[in-house]
Design a protein around this motif. Structure first.
Motif, PDB file in Angstrom:
ATOM      1  N   UNK B 301       0.830  -1.149  -0.008  1.00 16.60           N
ATOM      2  CA  UNK B 301       0.055   0.062  -0.055  1.00 16.60           C
ATOM      3  C   UNK B 301       1.032   1.329  -0.068  1.00 16.60           C
ATOM      4  N   UNK B 304       2.275   1.846  -3.469  1.00 16.19           N
ATOM      5  CA  UNK B 304       1.398   2.208  -4.385  1.00 16.19           C
ATOM      6  C   UNK B 304       1.262   3.975  -4.078  1.00 16.19           C
ATOM      7  N   UNK B 305       0.907   4.185  -2.751  1.00 16.77           N
ATOM      8  CA  UNK B 305       0.863   5.635  -2.575  1.00 16.77           C
ATOM      9  C   UNK B 305       1.870   6.343  -2.804  1.00 16.77           C
ATOM     10  N   UNK B 306       3.133   6.119  -2.814  1.00  9.49           N
ATOM     11  CA  UNK B 306       4.303   6.741  -3.288  1.00  9.49           C
ATOM     12  C   UNK B 306       4.195   6.675  -4.950  1.00  9.49           C
ATOM     13  N   UNK B 307       3.820   5.650  -5.584  1.00 10.43           N
ATOM     14  CA  UNK B 307       3.546   5.713  -7.183  1.00 10.43           C
ATOM     15  C   UNK B 307       2.764   6.963  -7.412  1.00 10.43           C
ATOM     16  N   UNK B 308       1.711   6.798  -6.658  1.00  6.04           N
ATOM     17  CA  UNK B 308       0.547   7.979  -7.174  1.00  6.04           C
ATOM     18  C   UNK B 308       0.965   9.192  -6.542  1.00  6.04           C
ATOM     19  N   UNK B 309       1.961   9.347  -6.096  1.00  8.84           N
ATOM     20  CA  UNK B 309       2.305  10.879  -5.798  1.00  8.84           C
ATOM     21  C   UNK B 309       2.519  11.228  -4.304  1.00  8.84           C
ATOM     22  N   UNK B 310       2.644  10.331  -3.456  1.00 12.51           N
ATOM     23  CA  UNK B 310       2.758  10.700  -1.979  1.00 12.51           C
ATOM     24  C   UNK B 310       4.124  10.924  -1.839  1.00 12.51           C
ATOM     25  N   UNK B 311       4.446  12.055  -1.058  1.00 14.64           N
ATOM     26  CA  UNK B 311       5.867  12.139  -0.815  1.00 14.64           C
ATOM     27  C   UNK B 311       6.177  11.474   0.414  1.00 14.64           C
ATOM     28  N   UNK B 315       3.704  10.053   3.678  1.00 13.28           N
ATOM     29  CA  UNK B 315       3.588   8.672   4.442  1.00 13.28           C
ATOM     30  C   UNK B 315       3.930   8.623   5.852  1.00 13.28           C
ATOM     31  N   UNK B 387       9.548   2.716  -3.396  1.00 13.76           N
ATOM     32  CA  UNK B 387       8.412   2.183  -4.207  1.00 13.76           C
ATOM     33  C   UNK B 387       8.422   1.043  -5.097  1.00 13.76           C
ATOM     34  N   UNK B 388       9.587   0.773  -5.785  1.00 17.89           N
ATOM     35  CA  UNK B 388       9.924  -0.553  -6.860  1.00 17.89           C
ATOM     36  C   UNK B 388       9.769  -1.464  -5.946  1.00 17.89           C
ATOM     37  N   UNK B 391       6.227  -2.121  -4.238  1.00 17.81           N
ATOM     38  CA  UNK B 391       5.294  -2.734  -4.970  1.00 17.81           C
ATOM     39  C   UNK B 391       5.434  -4.081  -5.551  1.00 17.81           C
TER      40      UNK B 391
END
Lengths: 233, 394
Positions: B301, B304-311, B315, B387-388, B391
């Protein structure tokens, strides 16, 4: 953030990208060994290659989830090396939409809130998020499934929710990593049709796949093998 | 990301793992509960003692010969009634000075005998001390001047000797001498273990003759206001020292007594709170532990949040708010149960418990701080996830 616009600036411009990992044992793995490519605005390209070829690494670099070991990458004209992590996150949020093989939806969250998630990190109000998420879900034909949770939906529907999530922030590029990999033929077909329609609407689509049939749907195939571009047609 | 959104996510995360959240909170609840209860008991004890001291009357200075304090040798009194007259002149207002001669004697009525504290005093006693009468009258100047054989009984002495019978006008025998009862005091309880309801008051002159010594044990002076206490104390001590060169006299004020006892009981309260605080700390370790588990479980999760733009900051905030929410909810429950527990102790046991607003504010603040302190490490771990890698985790 300075952001070049207009069709003259390519969506992605990579010059001599390399990416090396050090494994736990200390062994150095060169996943990418110097990749240069341009992907223009509104293109529909497939990155094709067997597993271990480096295509996923390439996609992670294009998606700004990872940084290259060496080489230059410009996304919409912006050199990612000049961006700190927070700005890179912002770039992902505004410019790139991700679609993953295993959907990556939040399990206990409604389709609407899943789709709205990227907007949370852009500071859009709750009402604004819901409105845009609803529109995005309607655009992928799921206007009737707003409050359903992922577990209440088929794989095809889940992937369409994920595509709606990728679209909700009006990105310039969709990056799809094996988007049909977990779907049966019919659902896979539906998802590919959706991606094609979105591309016709002006969004660049970059697919990563090892499925030749899926790759054939793209107008351009970039074949990756052993960390290099083998063929670009 | 907005705080409201992070809060909503945190509430959701806690609700999903309801049992786990509750168990983790339990550690914080127990810690806060014990802090609140123990501080309440400590404060209650302090208040009770302070009330006892204040119950003596207001602005009293007690003058005694020698040094006063722990370990000081008892001094043979050399003060007599002429010194009382001298202090009266020093103070200016004679009615604000009274005297005490103490002795212990059995008091008898028929076959009933009670051991009582005899205190010889004078007509000014009620002007200095707060000692209401239930029946009868106080001593008068004539009682003192003519060495009348009259007594005023403490409520407990009266009850033991006379039961339900009104003692006024009746006779009691002390050391073979018969006394007439002229008054009975209200019940006042005890001060420093001195059971004041077991006292018997008689004229100081009568008491001196009964004991056979012309000495007095102490002089009590009532100041006209709190600001007058200290100057008056110094004046009285200086005057006595001038009268008896080379000797020491001490004058103890209620403020000094309150200060000393307050310090001791305050320290005790602090120690109790610190011990309880340790359990709060253990609760915090539990929070840290469970947050680490949460980060591991939600790796995908986070990716994913990071991939969607969370800094990283988003988090970090999300997990920190979750930890703080966990401890502050625990803190509020702990405060409520602690207050309830303190009230229960107060109601069913003789232990005094007093809830102070500062202990509640402190308990809440500390539980929030525990959340931040023990939430930071897990939240930073979450914020730093690649993030890599995140995920890819299955």
């Amino acid at each position: 953030m300075p952001e070049a616009t207009g069709t003259s600036v390519p969506a992605f411009e990579a010059i001599g990208l390399t990416r090396s990992y050090r494994l736990d044992g200390g062994v150095l793995v060169d996943a990418l060994r110097g990749v240069s490519l341009r992907i223009g605005q509104g293109e529909f390209a497939a990155i094709v290659g067997p597993s271990g070829s480096g295509k996923s690494t390439l996609m992670h670099l294009l998606g700004c989830l990872d940084r290259p070991t060496s080489g230059t990458l410009r996304v919409n004209g912006v050199d990612v090396a000049t961006l700190d992590d927070a700005r890179l996150a912002d770039l992902r949020n505004r410019t790139i939409g991700f679609v993953f093989q295993s959907f990556h939806l939040l399990a206990r969250t409604s389709a609407l809130d899943n789709v709205a998630l990227p907007l949370v990190y852009r500071g859009v109000s709750r009402a604004g998020r819901r409105e845009r998420a609803k529109a995005a879900l309607e655009a992928v034909g799921l206007g009737h499934r707003l409050t359903h949770r992922p577990s209440q939906m088929s794989g095809g529907e889940q992937q369409r929710v994920a595509i709606a999530r990728a679209l909700v922030g009006d990105p310039r590029v969709l990056l799809a990593d094996e988007p049909t990999g977990n779907l049966d033929t019919r659902n896979g077909e539906e998802v590919m049709g959706l991606l094609e329609r979105l591309n016709e609407g002006g969004v660049a689509v970059v697919l990563v796949t090892h499925d030749a049939d899926v790759a054939a749907r793209a107008r351009r195939q970039i074949h990756v093998r052993d960390g290099r571009i083998e063929r670009d047609t | 990301m907005r705080t409201a959104e992070a809060l909503r996510m945190a509430v959701e995360a806690l609700r999903v793992n309801r049992l786990r959240s509750m168990l983790t909170m339990l550690g914080v609840i127990i810690g806060v509960l014990s802090v609140v209860i123990l501080v309440a008991i400590g404060t209650g004890a302090k208040n009770a003692v302070e009330k006892e001291i204040a119950g003596l009357g207001s602005n009293i200075i007690l003058v005694v010969p020698g040094q006063v304090g722990l370990g000081a040798a008892p001094t043979q009194s050399r003060l007599d009634l002429s010194d009382v007259a001298y202090v009266r002149r020093v103070v200016g207002d004679p009615s604000k000075v009274t005297v005490a001669v103490n002795s212990g004697e059995p008091v008898r009525v028929g076959r009933v005998e009670v051991f009582a504290t005899l205190t010889g005093t004078d007509e000014n006693m009620p002007h200095v001390f707060d000692r209401p009468l239930r029946r009868g009258r106080y001593l008068t100047e004539t009682d003192v001047d003519t060495r009348r054989r009259v007594v005023i009984l403490g409520s407990e002495v009266a009850a033991k000797l006379f039961g339900d019978v009104d003692p006024i006008g009746r006779q009691v025998t002390i050391a073979g001498v018969r006394f007439r009862v002229i008054g009975v005091y209200e019940t006042v309880g005890s001060t420093f273990g001195v059971a004041r309801d077991q006292e018997v008051h008689l004229p100081v002159t009568t008491a001196q003759r009964l004991i056979g010594l012309p000495r007095i044990n102490g002089i009590a002076v009532g100041a006209s206001g709190p600001d007058e206490i200290e100057p008056l104390r110094q004046r009285v001590v200086a005057a006595l020292a001038a009268r008896y060169p080379g000797e020491t006299f001490s004058a103890v004020t209620q403020t000094q007594l309150l200060g000393t006892i307050g310090t001791v009981l305050g320290m005790l309260t602090g120690v109790l709170a610190a011990i309880a605080g340790i359990s709060l700390l253990v609760g915090g370790v539990g929070v840290s532990n469970i947050m680490l588990v949460g980060v591991r479980e939600r790796t995908k999760e986070i990716g994913l949040r990071k991939a969607l733009g969370a800094r990283g900051r988003d988090i970090l905030g999300q997990f920190l708010i979750e930890a703080v929410l966990l401890t502050t909810i625990g803190g509020v429950i702990g405060i409520l149960t602690g207050v309830g527990g303190a009230l229960l102790i107060q109601a069913v046991s003789p232990v005094p418990a007093s809830i102070t607003w500062w202990s509640i504010v402190l308990a809440f603040g500390v539980s929030a701080a525990v959340g931040v302190f023990f939430g930071v490490a897990p939240a930073r771990r979450a914020a730093r996830l690649d993030p890599v890698v995140a995920l890819r985790t299955d």
